[in-house]
Design an enzyme around this catalytic site. Structure first.
Site, PDB file in Angstrom:
ATOM      1  N   ARG A  28      30.214  44.583  40.280  1.00  0.00           N
ATOM      2  CA  ARG A  28      28.946  45.152  39.832  1.00  0.00           C
ATOM      3  C   ARG A  28      27.810  44.687  40.750  1.00  0.00           C
ATOM      4  O   ARG A  28      27.695  43.501  41.033  1.00  0.00           O
ATOM      5  CB  ARG A  28      28.694  44.696  38.394  1.00  0.00           C
ATOM      6  CG  ARG A  28      27.645  45.482  37.703  1.00  0.00           C
ATOM      7  CD  ARG A  28      27.619  45.123  36.229  1.00  0.00           C
ATOM      8  NE  ARG A  28      28.459  45.990  35.423  1.00  0.00           N
ATOM      9  CZ  ARG A  28      28.547  45.894  34.111  1.00  0.00           C
ATOM     10  NH1 ARG A  28      27.876  44.965  33.458  1.00  0.00           N
ATOM     11  NH2 ARG A  28      29.322  46.720  33.438  1.00  0.00           N
ATOM     12  N   GLU A  44      37.317  50.742  39.254  1.00  0.00           N
ATOM     13  CA  GLU A  44      37.667  51.722  38.214  1.00  0.00           C
ATOM     14  C   GLU A  44      39.173  51.979  38.196  1.00  0.00           C
ATOM     15  O   GLU A  44      39.778  52.114  37.137  1.00  0.00           O
ATOM     16  CB  GLU A  44      36.903  53.034  38.419  1.00  0.00           C
ATOM     17  CG  GLU A  44      35.438  52.955  38.058  1.00  0.00           C
ATOM     18  CD  GLU A  44      35.203  52.630  36.580  1.00  0.00           C
ATOM     19  OE1 GLU A  44      36.047  52.989  35.736  1.00  0.00           O
ATOM     20  OE2 GLU A  44      34.192  51.980  36.278  1.00  0.00           O
ATOM     21  N   GLY A  88      50.535  46.170  37.295  1.00  0.00           N
ATOM     22  CA  GLY A  88      51.152  47.250  36.522  1.00  0.00           C
ATOM     23  C   GLY A  88      50.644  48.636  36.907  1.00  0.00           C
ATOM     24  O   GLY A  88      49.735  48.775  37.710  1.00  0.00           O
ATOM     25  N   TYR A 125      38.330  61.077  33.479  1.00  0.00           N
ATOM     26  CA  TYR A 125      37.427  59.969  33.145  1.00  0.00           C
ATOM     27  C   TYR A 125      36.838  59.357  34.409  1.00  0.00           C
ATOM     28  O   TYR A 125      35.626  59.151  34.519  1.00  0.00           O
ATOM     29  CB  TYR A 125      38.147  58.867  32.344  1.00  0.00           C
ATOM     30  CG  TYR A 125      37.421  57.557  32.524  1.00  0.00           C
ATOM     31  CD1 TYR A 125      36.154  57.377  31.964  1.00  0.00           C
ATOM     32  CD2 TYR A 125      37.916  56.547  33.347  1.00  0.00           C
ATOM     33  CE1 TYR A 125      35.422  56.222  32.197  1.00  0.00           C
ATOM     34  CE2 TYR A 125      37.191  55.400  33.587  1.00  0.00           C
ATOM     35  CZ  TYR A 125      35.948  55.237  33.005  1.00  0.00           C
ATOM     36  OH  TYR A 125      35.219  54.115  33.249  1.00  0.00           O
ATOM     37  N   ASP A 143      35.093  56.233  28.632  1.00  0.00           N
ATOM     38  CA  ASP A 143      36.291  55.386  28.631  1.00  0.00           C
ATOM     39  C   ASP A 143      36.563  54.948  27.187  1.00  0.00           C
ATOM     40  O   ASP A 143      35.897  55.422  26.252  1.00  0.00           O
ATOM     41  CB  ASP A 143      36.123  54.182  29.575  1.00  0.00           C
ATOM     42  CG  ASP A 143      35.209  53.119  28.991  1.00  0.00           C
ATOM     43  OD1 ASP A 143      34.400  53.455  28.094  1.00  0.00           O
ATOM     44  OD2 ASP A 143      35.309  51.952  29.412  1.00  0.00           O
ATOM     45  N   CYS A 199      30.326  46.064  20.166  1.00  0.00           N
ATOM     46  CA  CYS A 199      31.050  47.042  19.341  1.00  0.00           C
ATOM     47  C   CYS A 199      32.540  46.904  19.661  1.00  0.00           C
ATOM     48  O   CYS A 199      33.198  47.817  20.139  1.00  0.00           O
ATOM     49  CB  CYS A 199      30.538  48.456  19.653  1.00  0.00           C
ATOM     50  SG  CYS A 199      31.004  49.668  18.409  1.00  0.00           S
ATOM     51  N   CYS A 206      27.693  44.299  14.289  1.00  0.00           N
ATOM     52  CA  CYS A 206      26.567  45.220  14.059  1.00  0.00           C
ATOM     53  C   CYS A 206      25.211  44.509  13.993  1.00  0.00           C
ATOM     54  O   CYS A 206      24.235  45.021  14.544  1.00  0.00           O
ATOM     55  CB  CYS A 206      26.820  46.062  12.806  1.00  0.00           C
ATOM     56  SG  CYS A 206      28.323  47.053  12.959  1.00  0.00           S
ATOM     57  N   CYS A 209      23.677  44.360  17.340  1.00  0.00           N
ATOM     58  CA  CYS A 209      23.759  45.584  18.143  1.00  0.00           C
ATOM     59  C   CYS A 209      22.401  46.278  18.263  1.00  0.00           C
ATOM     60  O   CYS A 209      21.707  46.485  17.263  1.00  0.00           O
ATOM     61  CB  CYS A 209      24.764  46.551  17.490  1.00  0.00           C
ATOM     62  SG  CYS A 209      24.921  48.109  18.392  1.00  0.00           S
TER      63      CYS A 209
HETATM   64 FE1  SF4 Z   1      29.102  49.596  16.968  1.00  0.00          FE
HETATM   65 FE2  SF4 Z   1      26.571  48.953  17.022  1.00  0.00          FE
HETATM   66 FE3  SF4 Z   1      27.340  50.867  15.383  1.00  0.00          FE
HETATM   67 FE4  SF4 Z   1      27.995  48.356  14.860  1.00  0.00          FE
HETATM   68  S1  SF4 Z   1      25.944  49.194  14.901  1.00  0.00           S
HETATM   69  S2  SF4 Z   1      29.368  50.114  14.809  1.00  0.00           S
HETATM   70  S3  SF4 Z   1      28.285  47.498  16.893  1.00  0.00           S
HETATM   71  S4  SF4 Z   1      27.422  50.926  17.610  1.00  0.00           S
END
Ligand code: SF4
Length: 359
Positions: A28, A44, A88, A125, A143, A199, A206, A209
């Site tokens: 990156r 990738e 692999g 993809y 992905d 996630c 969450c 997030c």
């Molecule tokens: Fe995924 Fe964020 Fe939704 Fe939770 S709040 S399910 S971590 S996208």
């Protein structure tokens, strides 16, 4: 750019989170710099079916030996496979070799996803992923991480793979957001990072997030169950027998697999074909490379994408080997293009030679 990021769209929110939380990965580019398209492409390809942690040392070794597309284009496929051994899915390495030769003749990697997808090994993809990350083409690649995040955020209830049509449409809708048009590469990588670190497959975090507000899956309390998957058929089982044959100099008999097909062009211990029923000892030894006092060393199990393979390994030592194939000093096996399943067989033979118990 600052104005775009000050926006309230979901894309702006995610890009702000990315600026503060992006993972540092060997392939990156640092913030504000352009990545090397070859590095993006190589990463990738390696990351297909393989984790970032597993890919990192292979990526470094590969670039050290093949620092440019031109260097890779000149390489012998056997050497490429040797550097790939253990990662692999060896068709990836063969396709990479072929594509490098095409790109070297063309002069550069194409920027257009449609043109990229014409190269060996670059599929539906990977083409948008390379286009977005390497060239900032405004597309959103999907992905596994991205599919999971979008399926949860929009509470997509259809099971995979059927859900992919809906998930791709959700990704395409993001591609026209002005914040994504301004930073398509960062947005693609932000989705990868959100899926990999927040996630997560089994336990979405969450509360941490940036997309929790507006996430339908989280609000409904079903996030961890998404995306749903169609019921899997039982995994097919296959069986084979392979032979660890050494001579008095400690050399091991190997052979090269046919260049097309599974593990094409890789080295292996001689053995039977792989079939749906186990081999009796008698049937297995009918395929032995020489007549000898064969000992059963144990069983190696290995998971391929579409089946699980059970190899019964037999071992013998003879004064001199006269059989089809080639000889390899046992301390040079590490440099051979042996796939993981064959490395497991070699490890089992070494374990038995040291007096260890076999499975
Ligand atoms: Fe995924 Fe964020 Fe939704 Fe939770 S709040 S399910 S971590 S996208």
């Amino acid at each position: 750019m600052v104005e775009l990021l000050a926006g309230t769209s979901a894309a702006c929110t995610l890009l702000r989170w990315y600026d503060d939380n992006r993972r540092t990965l060997p392939w990156r580019a640092p913030p504000g710099t352009r990545p090397d398209p070859y590095h993006v492409w190589l990463s990738e390809v390696m990351l297909q079916q393989t984790t970032a942690a597993a890919v990192a040392p292979y990526f470094a070794r590969f670039l050290e030996r093949f620092p440019s597309i031109a260097a890779l284009a000149l390489a012998d496929e056997a050497e490429v496979l040797t550097l790939w051994a253990g990662l692999g899915y060896y068709a990836r390495a063969r396709n990479l070799s072929r594509a490098a030769r095409i790109v070297a003749v063309a002069g550069a990697l194409p920027r257009d996803p449609v043109e990229l997808a014409k190269l060996p090994g670059i599929g539906a993809y990977m083409a948008p992923a390379i286009a977005a990350i390497a060239f900032d083409v405004p597309v959103v690649p999907v992905d596994g991480n991205t599919a999971r995040v979008l399926a949860r955020r929009h509470a997509v209830l259809a099971p995979l793979p059927r859900a992919m049509r809906e998930i791709r449409a959700l990704a395409a809708a993001f591609a026209v957001d002005p914040a994504v048009v301004a930073r398509p590469g960062d947005f693609a990588q932000a989705l990868f990072d959100l899926g990999a670190t927040v996630c997560r497959p089994a336990d979405p975090d969450c509360p941490r997030c940036p997309w929790q507000k507006g996430c339908a899956g989280s609000a409904a309390g079903i996030a961890a169950t998404l995306p749903r998957k169609a019921v899997k058929k039982p995994r097919p089982q296959r069986y084979g027998a392979h032979f660890w044959l050494t001579d008095r100099l400690g050399q091991v008999l190997l052979r090269r697999r046919p260049s097309a097909g599974l593990l094409g062009g890789m080295s292996e211990l001689p053995g039977t074909d792989w079939r749906q029923r186990p081999f009796s000892r008698r049937a297995a030894l009918a395929a032995a490379p020489v007549k000898a006092e064969w000992r059963r060393l144990g069983v190696v199990q290995h998971g391929f994408t579409h089946f699980t393979l059970h190899i019964t390994l037999y071992g013998a030592n003879v004064a001199a080997i006269a059989a089809p194939g080639f000889l390899c000093a046992s301390d040079a096996l590490a440099a051979e293009a042996l796939p993981s399943v064959m490395r497991k067989c070699c490890d089992l033979a070494a374990l038995r030679a040291s007096g260890g118990r076999a499975p």
